[in-house]
Write an enzyme that holds these catalytic residues in place. Sequence first.
Site, PDB file in Angstrom:
ATOM      1  N   ASN A 117      12.869  45.488  59.476  1.00  0.00           N
ATOM      2  CA  ASN A 117      11.775  45.854  59.470  1.00  0.00           C
ATOM      3  C   ASN A 117      10.739  44.804  59.363  1.00  0.00           C
ATOM      4  O   ASN A 117      10.762  44.056  59.055  1.00  0.00           O
ATOM      5  CB  ASN A 117      11.744  47.241  58.634  1.00  0.00           C
ATOM      6  N   LYS A 161      30.697  36.308  65.991  1.00  0.00           N
ATOM      7  CA  LYS A 161      29.567  36.685  66.576  1.00  0.00           C
ATOM      8  C   LYS A 161      29.887  37.735  67.887  1.00  0.00           C
ATOM      9  O   LYS A 161      30.944  37.312  68.457  1.00  0.00           O
ATOM     10  CB  LYS A 161      28.868  35.433  67.179  1.00  0.00           C
ATOM     11  N   LYS A 190       8.297  62.765  48.977  1.00  0.00           N
ATOM     12  CA  LYS A 190       8.841  61.579  48.385  1.00  0.00           C
ATOM     13  C   LYS A 190       8.733  61.675  46.811  1.00  0.00           C
ATOM     14  O   LYS A 190       9.687  61.274  45.929  1.00  0.00           O
ATOM     15  CB  LYS A 190       8.389  60.466  48.911  1.00  0.00           C
TER      16      LYS A 190
HETATM   17  N1  CTP Z   1      13.554  53.269  48.879  1.00  0.00           N
HETATM   18  C1  CTP Z   1      14.721  52.683  48.217  1.00  0.00           C
HETATM   19  N2  CTP Z   1      15.846  52.459  48.758  1.00  0.00           N
HETATM   20  C2  CTP Z   1      16.008  52.797  50.063  1.00  0.00           C
HETATM   21  C3  CTP Z   1      14.940  53.499  50.721  1.00  0.00           C
HETATM   22  C4  CTP Z   1      13.832  53.649  50.087  1.00  0.00           C
HETATM   23  O1  CTP Z   1      14.581  52.119  47.123  1.00  0.00           O
HETATM   24  N3  CTP Z   1      17.412  52.826  50.442  1.00  0.00           N
HETATM   25  C5  CTP Z   1      12.360  53.403  48.320  1.00  0.00           C
HETATM   26  C6  CTP Z   1      11.227  52.592  48.933  1.00  0.00           C
HETATM   27  O2  CTP Z   1      11.180  51.305  48.122  1.00  0.00           O
HETATM   28  C7  CTP Z   1       9.928  53.235  48.627  1.00  0.00           C
HETATM   29  C8  CTP Z   1      10.468  54.630  48.633  1.00  0.00           C
HETATM   30  O3  CTP Z   1      11.877  54.644  48.358  1.00  0.00           O
HETATM   31  O4  CTP Z   1       9.573  53.075  47.081  1.00  0.00           O
HETATM   32  C9  CTP Z   1      10.211  55.339  50.175  1.00  0.00           C
HETATM   33  O5  CTP Z   1      10.704  54.589  51.184  1.00  0.00           O
HETATM   34  P1  CTP Z   1      10.445  55.037  52.532  1.00  0.00           P
HETATM   35  O6  CTP Z   1      11.401  53.852  53.234  1.00  0.00           O
HETATM   36  O7  CTP Z   1       9.035  55.224  52.572  1.00  0.00           O
HETATM   37  O8  CTP Z   1      11.119  56.403  52.463  1.00  0.00           O
HETATM   38  P2  CTP Z   1      12.576  57.013  52.940  1.00  0.00           P
HETATM   39  O9  CTP Z   1      13.198  57.398  51.707  1.00  0.00           O
HETATM   40  O10 CTP Z   1      13.578  55.652  53.632  1.00  0.00           O
HETATM   41  O11 CTP Z   1      12.316  57.624  53.861  1.00  0.00           O
HETATM   42  P3  CTP Z   1      11.847  57.797  55.523  1.00  0.00           P
HETATM   43  O12 CTP Z   1      12.438  56.508  55.993  1.00  0.00           O
HETATM   44  O13 CTP Z   1      12.411  58.824  56.036  1.00  0.00           O
HETATM   45  O14 CTP Z   1      10.400  58.003  55.500  1.00  0.00           O
END
Ligand code: CTP
Length: 399
Positions: A211, A289, A338
Site C-alpha cells: 500500500n 516467478k 476501531k
Molecule cells: N492494524 C494491525 N494489524 C493489521 C491491520 C491493522 O495492527 N493486520 C492496525 C493498524 O496499524 C492501525 C489499526 O490497526 O493502527 C487500523 O488499521 P486500518 O488499516 O486503518 O484498519 P483495518 O483494521 O485494516 O480496517 P479497514 O482496512 O477495514 O479500514
Amino acid sequence: MNNLNNKKILLIICGGIAAYKSLEIIRLLKKNGVIIKTILTKNGAEFVTPLSITSLSQSKVYQDLFDLENEAEMDHISLSRWADLILIAPATANTISKLANGNSDDLASTVALASDKNIFIAPAMNVRMWDHISTKENIAKIKTYNYKLIGPEIGDMACGEYGAGKMSEPEKIVNEIKSYFENLKIKNKFKAIVTAGPTHEYIDPIRFITNKSSGKQGYEIAKSLSKKGFDTTLISGPTNLELKDDFNLIKVETAEEMFQATLNSLPADVAIFSAAVGDYKVKEIHKTKIKKQDKLNLDLEKNVDILNYISNHNSLRPKLVIGFAAETNDLEYYANIKLNEKNCDWIIANDVSNKKIGFNSDFNEVSIFYKNSKSEKLNYKPKSEISDKLVEKIINHLN
Ligand code: CTP
C-alpha cells in the site's frame, strides 16, 4: 516538578566574549537549586573574574591543573566524577578542537577527557570560525564521542558580523539541561513500541501486495519518543526512510514478521500501531516467478490483526495502546468503531483522501479519539510536530 534541584553541574567557562552570559547561566542554575562548581580557563579569566563567578555560584572556582591546594582538596579526576553533568559554555573553537583530539593540556580539557559523564557544549565563535571546515570536522567528531551540542544560534555577533556561531541564550541552555534530566527519568521508566510503514505480502519471489504508506508519521513518532527519553523500538515495514537517531530499529517485510517482532519486543508501557499492515496475505506463495501464460488466481487469507491481538490479550497489553485509522470517508464513524473493536485507548485518525496530508506527505492533520473523553484535533502541521504533540500527551497520560 523541578528536575534540576540538587543536581551537580560542573560548568566550564572558556575564553570568549559570550563568557559574560555564563554568569546568567550560573544565576539560572542556582535559582533551580543546582549545586555548581566552575572551571575557568586561562582565557576565560580574561573575560570574567573568579570573584563574580564565586559570588553567584557560592562555590570555589577551579583554574589550574597543577594547583597543589586544589589537588589536595579535589583533584581533577574527582572533579569530573563529582558532577552529574558537565556544561562547557562558552565552548570556543580551540576547546572544541582539543576535545576532538583528546588533548589535555589544561584543567578544562583534562577533566573533559577524564569524564564518564554527559558533556553538553554551547559553542560560541565568529561565523567564519564556525563555518571553517576544521571546526565542522571537529564538531562531527565530538558528536560521535557523545558530546551534546546546544546551539550555536544565528545572529549578530560581538565582532560586528552576522551569522551562525552565537552562543545560545542562557534560558535555552538551562532548558535543554532541564529536559535532559527529565528525559533521563523517563528513560529509566518507560518503554515504547512503534509499528510503521507498509507491509509486503508476497505473491511470488518478486511480486507483492502493498500500500501507499511511507512510514513517515511512525518514524517521526519514534524519533519524538526517543528524544523524550523513551526506550523506543521501531518495527518498520519496507520504507525509503533513513534513521540517524539512536534507537532500536527492527526491519520487517510481511505482516507476520511484524507481528512476531512486536511480540518479541513486548512488554512495553506504550504501543503505537501506525503501520499500514496488509489485511490479506496470499495463501500459497508461488515458489517460482509466475509466468504470464500461467492462469493466475490469487487465493487470499486474512493476516493477523497485530493491534487487535495485543490489545485483547491482557498479559501482553501495554498500559497505553494507540491505534491509527487512515480513512477516505466517514472518519469519525470508522475511528470510533476501531477504537472500540480494537480495544484501543486512543485512535489517531486522518483523512488520506486529502493530498496535502497523509501518505508520503511531510504534513498531517489528525484527530485523536479517546476511549474516555472527547476527541480533539491536531491541526495541519509537519509530521514531526504532530509527533511531538502526541508524545507530550503520552507522557502526561503515563505520568
Ligand atoms: N492494524 C494491525 N494489524 C493489521 C491491520 C491493522 O495492527 N493486520 C492496525 C493498524 O496499524 C492501525 C489499526 O490497526 O493502527 C487500523 O488499521 P486500518 O488499516 O486503518 O484498519 P483495518 O483494521 O485494516 O480496517 P479497514 O482496512 O477495514 O479500514
